[in-house]
Enzyme design. Structure first.
Site, short mmCIF file in Angstrom:
data_model
loop_
_atom_site.label_atom_id
_atom_site.label_comp_id
_atom_site.label_asym_id
_atom_site.label_seq_id
_atom_site.Cartn_x
_atom_site.Cartn_y
_atom_site.Cartn_z
N ASP A 13 0.85 -1.18 0.00
CA ASP A 13 0.00 0.00 0.00
C ASP A 13 0.89 1.23 0.00
OD1 ASP A 13 -2.45 1.42 0.23
OD2 ASP A 13 -1.97 1.81 2.33
N SER A 14 0.27 2.37 -0.25
CA SER A 14 1.02 3.62 -0.22
C SER A 14 1.35 4.03 1.22
CB SER A 14 0.18 4.72 -0.88
OG SER A 14 -1.09 4.76 -0.26
N CYS A 76 -3.75 -1.13 -2.28
CA CYS A 76 -4.01 0.28 -2.58
C CYS A 76 -4.84 0.42 -3.85
CB CYS A 76 -2.67 0.98 -2.73
SG CYS A 76 -2.78 2.70 -3.20
N GLU A 155 -6.28 9.33 8.60
CA GLU A 155 -4.94 9.27 9.19
C GLU A 155 -4.91 9.98 10.55
OE1 GLU A 155 -1.79 8.21 7.93
OE2 GLU A 155 -2.65 7.27 6.14
N1 DGL Z 1 -4.03 3.66 -0.43
C1 DGL Z 1 -4.70 4.71 -1.16
C2 DGL Z 1 -5.92 4.10 -1.89
O1 DGL Z 1 -6.43 3.05 -1.55
C3 DGL Z 1 -5.13 5.83 -0.28
C4 DGL Z 1 -3.98 6.63 0.28
C5 DGL Z 1 -3.20 7.37 -0.78
O2 DGL Z 1 -3.72 8.30 -1.41
O3 DGL Z 1 -2.03 7.03 -0.96
O4 DGL Z 1 -6.36 4.68 -2.87
#
Ligand code: DGL
Length: 268
Positions: A13-14, A76, A155
């Site tokens: 994930d990011s 993500c 967050e």
């Molecule tokens: N993980 C991203 C998503 O599911 C959300 C957080 C981000 O913008 O990096 O789209």
């Protein structure tokens, strides 16, 4: 390539939001080893360009492949929407992504064929959800809405804060006006706003939780490929992040609903 069933599943994930998917995976597949990577140094991805998101996604893919995972799970939505093909091209192991799983779920839940989708600007602009839904049902109508403020609010831990409620009401207004009967939570962070969104959307609208849909699809694929871990010992979990491991641990435990153990700092 010889893949062994006791190798870990690589989830990425990011940042921290992908832990909602890890949580569903742990519940659904309690014997699977998991290696998670969260790019906490560069989050959020959802407001970045396609080129940047692709570049970052491939770096994470390479990292997890070096860890010898048996499967990649792109938790993500933003990376899945923008970089899925590039990740798949690079990976010798199967790749699961969240969008198809959620689209499938939405199409099976809707009765009116009017589906709302909320996500980051990159996800919504990519049109990936509308494409995935239309592949499954050409007659479905998809109403999309980018909700860029949701990620920072989650967050911050403001799951039920009056400010979050007000912003959510504003964001949902146009999609709710279209008389949708299901709403896809197309972002890792949104399952944490589920009860608030449910209240705003009303009882009649089904919320499609991408974390749950993803875990179910991962379980199916492991079964199909005969790659489910047969080992019945407690699984190993490793969490890697690119910055601020202590912060990840503190907030992550809220996301995951359990203690995280050790979090490793990794520079890509
Ligand atoms: N993980 C991203 C998503 O599911 C959300 C957080 C981000 O913008 O990096 O789209």
């Amino acid at each position: 390539m010889n893949i062994k069933s006791n190798q870990a599943i690589g989830v990425f994930d990011s940042g921290i939001g992908g832990l909602t998917v890890v949580r569903s995976l742990m519940e659904r597949l309690p014997f699977e080893n998991i290696i998670y990577f969260g790019d906490t140094a560069r989050v959020p991805y959802g407001i970045k360009s396609v080129e940047t998101i692709n570049h970052y996604a491939l770096q994470i893919t390479e990292f997890l492949l070096r860890k010898e995972v048996k499967m990649l799970v792109v938790a993500c939505n933003t990376m899945a929407a923008v970089a899925y093909q590039a990740i798949k091209d690079l990976s010798p192991v199967p790749v699961m992504e969240v969008i198809e799983a959620s689209a499938r779920n939405a199409v099976s839940e809707t009765t009116t064929k009017s589906i709302g989708v909320i996500g980051t600007p990159a996800t919504i602009n990519s049109n990936a959800y509308a494409r995935a839904i239309h592949l499954l049902d050409r007659d479905a109508k998809v109403y999309s809405q980018a909700c860029p403020l949701f990620v920072p609010l989650v967050e911050e831990g403001w799951f039920d804060h009056p400010a979050t409620r007000l912003i959510a009401q504003e964001y949902l207004k146009p999609v709710l006006a279209e008389h949708i009967d299901s709403l896809v939570l197309g972002c890792t962070h949104y399952p944490l706003l589920k009860s608030l969104l449910k209240e705003i959307a009303g009882k009649k609208i089904k919320l499609i939780d991408s974390a749950e849909a993803m875990a179910a699809a991962t379980a199916d694929l492991l079964n199909q490929l005969n790659l489910g871990n047969a080992d019945r010992r407690p699984p190993k979990y490793l969490f890697c992040v690119s910055d601020l491991p202590y912060r990840f641990q503190t907030i992550g435990e809220r996301f995951l609903g359990r203690t995280l153990g050790q979090v490793e700092l990794v520079r890509l």
